[in-house]
Design a protein around this motif. Structure first.
Motif, PDB file in Angstrom:
ATOM      1  N   TRP A  70       8.575  -0.759  -3.510  1.00 36.45           N
ATOM      2  CA  TRP A  70       7.267  -0.535  -2.751  1.00 36.45           C
ATOM      3  C   TRP A  70       7.287  -0.473  -1.292  1.00 36.45           C
ATOM      4  O   TRP A  70       8.331  -0.852  -0.589  1.00 36.45           O
ATOM      5  CB  TRP A  70       6.297  -1.586  -2.959  1.00 36.45           C
ATOM      6  N   ALA A  71       6.242  -0.074  -0.622  1.00 38.18           N
ATOM      7  CA  ALA A  71       5.897  -0.278   0.768  1.00 38.18           C
ATOM      8  C   ALA A  71       4.622  -1.089   0.675  1.00 38.18           C
ATOM      9  O   ALA A  71       3.565  -0.627   0.642  1.00 38.18           O
ATOM     10  CB  ALA A  71       5.586   0.962   1.606  1.00 38.18           C
ATOM     11  N   PRO A  72       4.644  -2.200   0.487  1.00 38.49           N
ATOM     12  CA  PRO A  72       3.209  -3.166   0.587  1.00 38.49           C
ATOM     13  C   PRO A  72       2.537  -2.775   2.063  1.00 38.49           C
ATOM     14  O   PRO A  72       3.207  -2.708   2.979  1.00 38.49           O
ATOM     15  CB  PRO A  72       3.727  -4.641   0.765  1.00 38.49           C
ATOM     16  N   LEU A  73       1.168  -2.642   1.792  1.00 36.08           N
ATOM     17  CA  LEU A  73       0.602  -2.170   3.088  1.00 36.08           C
ATOM     18  C   LEU A  73      -0.477  -3.253   3.539  1.00 36.08           C
ATOM     19  O   LEU A  73      -0.411  -3.601   4.711  1.00 36.08           O
ATOM     20  CB  LEU A  73      -0.185  -0.891   2.691  1.00 36.08           C
ATOM     21  N   ILE A  74      -1.498  -3.670   2.941  1.00 37.02           N
ATOM     22  CA  ILE A  74      -2.619  -4.337   3.234  1.00 37.02           C
ATOM     23  C   ILE A  74      -2.929  -5.499   2.340  1.00 37.02           C
ATOM     24  O   ILE A  74      -3.073  -5.226   1.033  1.00 37.02           O
ATOM     25  CB  ILE A  74      -3.885  -3.475   3.648  1.00 37.02           C
ATOM     26  N   ASN A  75      -3.221  -6.712   2.754  1.00 32.94           N
ATOM     27  CA  ASN A  75      -3.953  -7.857   1.987  1.00 32.94           C
ATOM     28  C   ASN A  75      -5.398  -7.706   2.147  1.00 32.94           C
ATOM     29  O   ASN A  75      -5.859  -7.906   3.291  1.00 32.94           O
ATOM     30  CB  ASN A  75      -3.522  -9.082   2.297  1.00 32.94           C
ATOM     31  N   PRO A  76      -6.325  -7.192   1.220  1.00 32.29           N
ATOM     32  CA  PRO A  76      -7.533  -6.684   1.754  1.00 32.29           C
ATOM     33  C   PRO A  76      -8.486  -8.165   1.778  1.00 32.29           C
ATOM     34  O   PRO A  76      -8.332  -9.266   0.963  1.00 32.29           O
ATOM     35  CB  PRO A  76      -8.169  -5.831   0.506  1.00 32.29           C
ATOM     36  N   THR A  77      -9.431  -8.066   2.470  1.00 32.44           N
ATOM     37  CA  THR A  77     -10.780  -8.937   2.493  1.00 32.44           C
ATOM     38  C   THR A  77     -12.009  -8.047   1.872  1.00 32.44           C
ATOM     39  O   THR A  77     -12.347  -7.047   2.192  1.00 32.44           O
ATOM     40  CB  THR A  77     -10.909  -9.344   4.022  1.00 32.44           C
ATOM     41  N   GLY A 114       2.524   6.474  -5.251  1.00 29.99           N
ATOM     42  CA  GLY A 114       1.076   6.180  -5.431  1.00 29.99           C
ATOM     43  C   GLY A 114       0.548   5.066  -4.535  1.00 29.99           C
ATOM     44  O   GLY A 114       1.373   4.128  -4.262  1.00 29.99           O
ATOM     45  N   ILE A 115      -0.890   4.956  -4.342  1.00 31.65           N
ATOM     46  CA  ILE A 115      -1.297   3.871  -3.590  1.00 31.65           C
ATOM     47  C   ILE A 115      -2.267   3.355  -4.594  1.00 31.65           C
ATOM     48  O   ILE A 115      -3.198   3.903  -5.155  1.00 31.65           O
ATOM     49  CB  ILE A 115      -1.950   4.454  -2.295  1.00 31.65           C
ATOM     50  N   ASN A 116      -2.057   1.806  -4.787  1.00 32.34           N
ATOM     51  CA  ASN A 116      -2.847   1.399  -5.726  1.00 32.34           C
ATOM     52  C   ASN A 116      -3.146  -0.179  -5.054  1.00 32.34           C
ATOM     53  O   ASN A 116      -2.302  -0.497  -4.232  1.00 32.34           O
ATOM     54  CB  ASN A 116      -2.105   1.094  -7.113  1.00 32.34           C
ATOM     55  N   ALA A 117      -3.945  -0.727  -5.596  1.00 34.18           N
ATOM     56  CA  ALA A 117      -4.285  -2.281  -5.283  1.00 34.18           C
ATOM     57  C   ALA A 117      -4.039  -2.980  -6.628  1.00 34.18           C
ATOM     58  O   ALA A 117      -4.320  -2.497  -7.756  1.00 34.18           O
ATOM     59  CB  ALA A 117      -5.764  -2.505  -4.950  1.00 34.18           C
ATOM     60  N   TRP A 118      -3.345  -4.327  -6.179  1.00 31.73           N
ATOM     61  CA  TRP A 118      -3.208  -5.221  -7.492  1.00 31.73           C
ATOM     62  C   TRP A 118      -4.095  -6.354  -6.807  1.00 31.73           C
ATOM     63  O   TRP A 118      -3.672  -7.130  -6.114  1.00 31.73           O
ATOM     64  CB  TRP A 118      -1.829  -5.457  -7.632  1.00 31.73           C
ATOM     65  N   TYR A 119      -4.988  -6.875  -8.063  1.00 32.30           N
ATOM     66  CA  TYR A 119      -5.619  -7.822  -7.989  1.00 32.30           C
ATOM     67  C   TYR A 119      -5.199  -8.986  -8.939  1.00 32.30           C
ATOM     68  O   TYR A 119      -5.069  -8.700 -10.122  1.00 32.30           O
ATOM     69  CB  TYR A 119      -7.107  -7.637  -8.123  1.00 32.30           C
ATOM     70  N   GLN A 120      -4.705 -10.215  -8.490  1.00 35.59           N
ATOM     71  CA  GLN A 120      -4.293 -11.037  -9.600  1.00 35.59           C
ATOM     72  C   GLN A 120      -5.199 -11.475 -10.767  1.00 35.59           C
ATOM     73  O   GLN A 120      -6.208 -11.350 -10.849  1.00 35.59           O
ATOM     74  CB  GLN A 120      -4.068 -12.550  -8.681  1.00 35.59           C
ATOM     75  N   ASP A 121      -4.341 -11.517 -11.789  1.00 34.19           N
ATOM     76  CA  ASP A 121      -4.926 -11.746 -13.040  1.00 34.19           C
ATOM     77  C   ASP A 121      -5.123 -13.245 -13.243  1.00 34.19           C
ATOM     78  O   ASP A 121      -6.044 -13.621 -13.931  1.00 34.19           O
ATOM     79  CB  ASP A 121      -3.932 -11.534 -14.186  1.00 34.19           C
ATOM     80  N   TYR A 122      -4.296 -13.990 -12.476  1.00 36.50           N
ATOM     81  CA  TYR A 122      -4.318 -15.546 -12.519  1.00 36.50           C
ATOM     82  C   TYR A 122      -3.461 -15.893 -11.386  1.00 36.50           C
ATOM     83  O   TYR A 122      -2.471 -15.142 -10.847  1.00 36.50           O
ATOM     84  CB  TYR A 122      -3.737 -15.991 -13.909  1.00 36.50           C
ATOM     85  N   PRO A 123      -3.805 -17.030 -10.834  1.00 37.71           N
ATOM     86  CA  PRO A 123      -3.427 -17.611  -9.501  1.00 37.71           C
ATOM     87  C   PRO A 123      -1.772 -18.169  -9.748  1.00 37.71           C
ATOM     88  O   PRO A 123      -1.517 -19.267  -9.567  1.00 37.71           O
ATOM     89  CB  PRO A 123      -4.032 -18.486  -8.823  1.00 37.71           C
ATOM     90  N   ASP A 124      -0.872 -17.141  -9.969  1.00 41.42           N
ATOM     91  CA  ASP A 124       0.619 -17.765  -9.894  1.00 41.42           C
ATOM     92  C   ASP A 124       1.409 -16.511  -9.427  1.00 41.42           C
ATOM     93  O   ASP A 124       1.247 -15.335  -9.625  1.00 41.42           O
ATOM     94  CB  ASP A 124       0.969 -17.900 -11.320  1.00 41.42           C
ATOM     95  N   TYR A 178      -0.622  -1.301  -2.214  1.00 45.89           N
ATOM     96  CA  TYR A 178       0.860  -1.157  -1.872  1.00 45.89           C
ATOM     97  C   TYR A 178       0.940   0.598  -2.375  1.00 45.89           C
ATOM     98  O   TYR A 178       0.264   0.935  -2.812  1.00 45.89           O
ATOM     99  CB  TYR A 178       1.690  -1.920  -2.596  1.00 45.89           C
ATOM    100  N   LEU A 179       2.048   1.051  -1.605  1.00 47.37           N
ATOM    101  CA  LEU A 179       2.437   2.367  -1.634  1.00 47.37           C
ATOM    102  C   LEU A 179       3.752   2.108  -2.658  1.00 47.37           C
ATOM    103  O   LEU A 179       4.770   1.688  -2.402  1.00 47.37           O
ATOM    104  CB  LEU A 179       2.884   3.014  -0.572  1.00 47.37           C
ATOM    105  N   TRP A 180       3.793   2.472  -4.116  1.00 48.43           N
ATOM    106  CA  TRP A 180       5.064   2.298  -4.811  1.00 48.43           C
ATOM    107  C   TRP A 180       5.442   3.602  -4.845  1.00 48.43           C
ATOM    108  O   TRP A 180       5.113   4.606  -4.635  1.00 48.43           O
ATOM    109  CB  TRP A 180       4.388   1.800  -6.271  1.00 48.43           C
ATOM    110  N   LEU A 181       6.821   3.488  -4.941  1.00 49.65           N
ATOM    111  CA  LEU A 181       7.731   4.475  -4.997  1.00 49.65           C
ATOM    112  C   LEU A 181       8.536   4.631  -6.385  1.00 49.65           C
ATOM    113  O   LEU A 181       9.306   3.646  -6.637  1.00 49.65           O
ATOM    114  CB  LEU A 181       8.662   4.261  -3.748  1.00 49.65           C
ATOM    115  N   ASN A 182       8.533   5.798  -7.174  1.00 55.91           N
ATOM    116  CA  ASN A 182       9.055   5.679  -8.315  1.00 55.91           C
ATOM    117  C   ASN A 182      10.533   5.690  -8.442  1.00 55.91           C
ATOM    118  O   ASN A 182      11.109   6.759  -7.946  1.00 55.91           O
ATOM    119  CB  ASN A 182       8.692   7.003  -8.915  1.00 55.91           C
ATOM    120  N   ASN A 183      11.122   4.450  -8.652  1.00 54.65           N
ATOM    121  CA  ASN A 183      12.836   4.559  -8.386  1.00 54.65           C
ATOM    122  C   ASN A 183      13.294   5.315  -9.748  1.00 54.65           C
ATOM    123  O   ASN A 183      14.520   5.491  -9.707  1.00 54.65           O
ATOM    124  CB  ASN A 183      13.089   3.061  -8.914  1.00 54.65           C
ATOM    125  N   ASP A 184      12.675   6.036 -10.666  1.00 58.21           N
ATOM    126  CA  ASP A 184      13.334   6.888 -11.406  1.00 58.21           C
ATOM    127  C   ASP A 184      13.003   8.427 -11.172  1.00 58.21           C
ATOM    128  O   ASP A 184      13.499   9.272 -11.906  1.00 58.21           O
ATOM    129  CB  ASP A 184      12.576   6.652 -12.942  1.00 58.21           C
TER     130      ASP A 184
END
Length: 540
Positions: free
Chosen positions: A505-512, A432-442, A297-303
């Motif tokens: 944010w602007a979500p971009l991609i769900n990776p494989t 910034g562009i970062n990836a978020w990988y789940q810590d736990y499935p919820d 995702y492309l996060w956008l600093n709301n501050d």
């Protein structure tokens, strides 16, 4: 420490003298040693209260055992929560009290027992301001946790120890509380552990492997824990030794694995390598592709201006051609374009189609005009330099946003450095562009963890967008106690509302994730939470 074979002792001496080297196949088979690779900045910490890159948490999955954990299995079976150092808890009808009974015979690697006081000390360290653990936000609903963090109490009132029983008292029901306890942040530490960081892996001593040697950005070696109670915790760990070479670039990794000079790569291969491998008949049986529970995702600093203006954030979402960005990432074989927070792997997911995946430049320009912000906009985007595809994504976003009058300067660093910069709020990084990988499935691990305004912190801030809507945060808190289908339905609706109306944010991609394996590897499992599971991999 475990008494090594003569071969392993010689190998250790050679490693010290000449540095890490690829082990000849015949010798590696004798030593049952797995060789893996990672980019230089993949590990941020080996201190369990601080480690938060996906790779660092995965290493802790091999070297620690929390109160509860996941099975070493692929697919839905791997998401099942099972007992770790404790049996599954007794939970009160009101969902406020969790009582765990430690399993008899659980020990640290030095043979000393894991006790209820070990568990209590773990949580005290999480809430010690000197450590500034990103885990704190997951457990503020434990009664007395915030008072302890503020220095108003000497103990955490809501954690009680009675012999082999550990009881947690919550201030409100948390539907994902059990799942949160699977995170490596919560692993037991000796009861006398001080509130200072241990970055050498010294505290990673309750799992099937333990750290033998760690040279940041160069080498990490894991060996069997001699006092791992397999009869209590289950057999885990096939290989005798895991050698993880740090500083292996993605393009280099592809060549090394194909040549059987390395067994697998624990990060992302270069897109061209992955695409070629998926269609290479000579690699049959050595390539796996698995959808990840993740979002890039492309996060956008709301501050930070101009992204403190919601119309500017919405304009960015309309301007992006996510289909083109997916091609830059590697194409449909390596992910899917998205405009949502939650990934398709989350139960109950449906495609809500908030923004056109091909972009709408005219709509974006109209929103910028409505925003009243003067053009052109000069801004900065940060991303990681050591993981395949992220710099290329940043360059593609830079080109697309220029079309609507937003000029983007790109700054990069290896992941462990970049993360410290962007999670320190005083730096005011605009985007910034970062990836978020789940810590736990919820779903709350995506929405609450990344967007709850009440969890914004000065350092280690995971709400990188600094999104702080009291109304939305209240909704997140209301959803916490839900369970089952109602929970999923409510969170998916909240996902749509946040992205449509607030666009932090602007979500971009769900990776494989594509894994390429050496031809000597057997028993490979892609775990749905932690990825490649090195505890089950063996040698043919």
């Amino acid at each position: 420490m475990k008494r090594l074979s003569v071969f392993l002792m010689v190998l250790a001496i050679v490693t010290v003298l000449v540095g890490p080297a690829v082990v000849p196949a015949a010798l590696a088979q004798e030593a049952t040693e797995i060789v893996a690779g990672l980019p230089a900045g993949a590990i941020d910490h080996l201190e369990p209260t601080l480690a938060y890159t996906a790779v660092a948490m995965r290493i802790e999955f091999f070297t620690t055992t929390p109160l509860v954990t996941f099975r070493d299995a692929a697919g839905e079976e791997g998401k099942e929560i099972i007992g770790g150092i404790a049996e599954l808890p007794e939970i009160s009808e009101d969902g406020l009290t969790y009582t765990f009974t430690l399993k008899p015979g659980v020990t640290f690697a030095d043979g000393s027992p894991i006790t209820g006081d070990s568990v209590r000390r773990t949580f005290e360290r999480i809430f010690t301001p000197e450590l500034a653990s990103p885990a704190a936000g997951f457990f503020t609903d434990i009664v007395g946790a915030e008072a302890f963090a503020a220095g108003e109490a000497d103990t955490i009132e809501g954690i009680q120890v009675d012999g082999d029983k550990v009881t947690f008292q919550l201030s409100q029901p948390i539907g994902s509380f059990l799942a949160r306890l699977t995170m490596p942040f919560t692993v037991p530490v000796p009861a006398d552990t001080p509130a200072t960081p241990f970055e050498n892996g010294e505290l990673l001593v309750s799992g099937p492997y333990m750290v033998e040697k760690y040279e940041p950005n160069a080498l990490l070696t894991l060996v069997r824990n001699p006092n791992y109670p397999a009869d209590v915790l289950g057999e885990r760990g096939v290989a005798d030794r895991l050698v993880i070479q740090l500083g292996v670039e993605p393009a280099q990794a592809g060549l090394m694995v194909r040549a059987n000079e390395m067994d697998l790569y624990l990060d992302r291969f270069a897109p061209a390598d992955a695409a070629q491998a998926l269609n290479d008949p000579t690699l049959e049986g050595r390539v796996e592709a698995n959808p990840q529970s993740a979002v890039i995702y492309l996060w956008l600093n709301n501050d930070a201006a101009p992204f403190d203006n919601p119309k500017v954030r919405q304009a960015v979402n309309h301007a992006l051609n996510r289909n083109a960005l997916l091609r830059v990432w590697g194409g449909p074989s390596q992910g899917m374009a998205t405009d949502q927070i939650l990934p398709p792997t989350m139960p109950g997911w449906t495609d809500v189609d908030t923004y056109p995946l091909g972009g709408d430049i005219e709509k974006a320009k109209a929103l910028l005009a409505e925003s009243g912000v003067e053009l052109p906009i000069e801004t900065t985007l940060r991303t990681v330099s050591d993981q395949a595809g992220f710099v290329e994504l940043a360059q593609a976003v830079q080109k697309q946003l220029k079309e609507i009058g937003i000029n983007v300067n790109i700054e990069t660093a290896i992941d462990s450095v970049n993360e410290g910069i962007i999670t320190t709020r005083a730096n005011k990084v605009p985007m910034g562009i970062n990836a978020w990988y789940q810590d736990y499935p919820d779903p709350d691990n995506f929405i609450n963890t990344l967007l709850d305004g009440s969890r914004i912190t000065d350092t280690n801030n995971q709400n990188k967008a600094s999104f702080n809507s009291p109304e939305i945060s209240d909704k997140m808190h209301e959803l916490q106690g839900l369970t089952g289908p109602d929970r999923l339905t409510a969170y998916h609706a909240l996902d749509e509302e946040i992205i449509r109306d607030y666009a932090p944010w602007a979500p971009l991609i769900n990776p494989t994730h594509v894994d390429i394996l050496s031809d000597r590897i057997t028993g490979f499992i892609y775990h749905p939470v932690y990825g490649a599971d090195l505890t089950v991999i063996g040698i043919k």
